[in-house]
Design an enzyme around this catalytic site. Structure first.
Site, PDB file in Angstrom:
ATOM      1  N   LYS A  66       0.802  -1.227   0.000  1.00  0.00           N
ATOM      2  CA  LYS A  66       0.000   0.000   0.000  1.00  0.00           C
ATOM      3  C   LYS A  66       0.838   1.281   0.000  1.00  0.00           C
ATOM      4  CE  LYS A  66      -4.226  -1.743   2.141  1.00  0.00           C
ATOM      5  NZ  LYS A  66      -5.248  -1.482   3.177  1.00  0.00           N
ATOM      6  N   ASP A 102     -10.132   2.887   2.004  1.00  0.00           N
ATOM      7  CA  ASP A 102     -10.266   2.315   3.349  1.00  0.00           C
ATOM      8  C   ASP A 102     -11.095   3.213   4.264  1.00  0.00           C
ATOM      9  OD1 ASP A 102      -8.917  -0.072   2.978  1.00  0.00           O
ATOM     10  OD2 ASP A 102      -6.962   0.765   3.514  1.00  0.00           O
TER      11      ASP A 102
END
Length: 275
Positions: A66, A102
């Protein structure tokens, strides 16, 4: 022409994302695919060349990539920049754009599981200051919620709070019991909860009766923290919904349809959690 999407990670076999997106593809009769691809860190630049070539419409990014993909994207949206991590890639005309969904997954999960949870919330206790915490801090700030960040290593929490900025107080994890009465929300962003681990010294009896407790860990679905909260009569929301809701914006970008997080989808993913 078949539109292709993916999730990359290392390892990746455990990912439930292909089942989530596969369910939506079938549901909407879309000519598309979504596959899990194991990409080692050294192979990331090469994979981005495949992405720019037009092989894929885009995909998801999971551990440990990420942060690394951030530098490989041609553009990154401001929100992903403030979080410092990318979990969703959209490829168009040789250009790769990175976003982070997210925070939307976190908010969507709580909005569905505990409607109105953020109204009048005085403070939220966030446990853990690792990579997952960044998106949660930004999400809470988007609802103007003051944050108390607790972490085992104070220095790490101080650094995170400074890099995010805004209304974030920092305290040691051991101070939970004394801080508990001031919070209306408790969020665990750490890995505590996996493999039966728990916060042994926490006294959830110090929390107010109207507190909401949520955990990003979803294997097991009810972590020791959530089980303890439920035993104290507190409201709980497990972490599975975050996984489901964070998938929605990516699917919409790659396949052109906004999918829904339904009880049937949740049940289908839940059935895989013991395996």
């Amino acid at each position: 022409m078949t539109r292709k999407a993916f999730v990359i990670g290392h390892p990746i076999a455990h990912s439930r994302s292909p089942l989530i997106h596969g369910t939506w593809l079938a549901e909407h009769g879309i000519d598309g695919t979504y596959e899990a691809i194991d990409v080692a860190p050294a192979e990331l630049p090469g994979f981005f060349e495949r992405l720019r070539s037009g092989e894929f419409a885009g995909g998801n990014v999971t551990i440990p990539h990420k942060e690394a993909v951030f530098a490989l994207c041609d553009t990154v949206d401001p929100l992903a920049r403030s979080i410092g991590a990318v979990n969703t890639l959209v490829a168009e005309h040789g250009h790769v754009h990175g976003t982070n969904t997210d925070y939307l997954g976190f908010l969507g999960n709580l909005d569905q599981g505990a409607p109105g949870w953020s109204e009048g919330l005085e403070a939220a206790i966030v446990l853990g200051a690792g990579g997952a915490a960044r998106a949660i801090l930004v999400a809470l700030q988007s609802r103007n919620i003051p944050i108390i960040l607790l972490n085992r290593t104070r220095q790490t929490a101080d650094r995170l709070a400074q890099s995010i900025g805004g209304d974030i107080d920092v305290a040691d994890l051991e101070e939970f019991n004394s801080i508990a009465p001031s919070a209306g929300l408790v969020v665990n962003t750490s890995s505590v909860g996996m493999h039966g681990t728990g916060f042994a010294d926490f006294d959830l009896g110090q929390l107010r009766r109207d507190v909401l407790v949520t955990d990003l860990v979803y294997v097991p679905l009810q972590t020791p923290l959530l089980a303890d909260a439920a035993a104290h009569g507190l409201r709980i929301v497990d972490g599975l919904g975050m996984l489901l809701h964070q998938a929605v914006p990516g699917f919409a970008a790659w396949f052109g349809i906004q999918p829904e997080v339904t009880p049937q989808l949740r049940a289908r993913i839940e059935a895989t959690l013991d395996h």
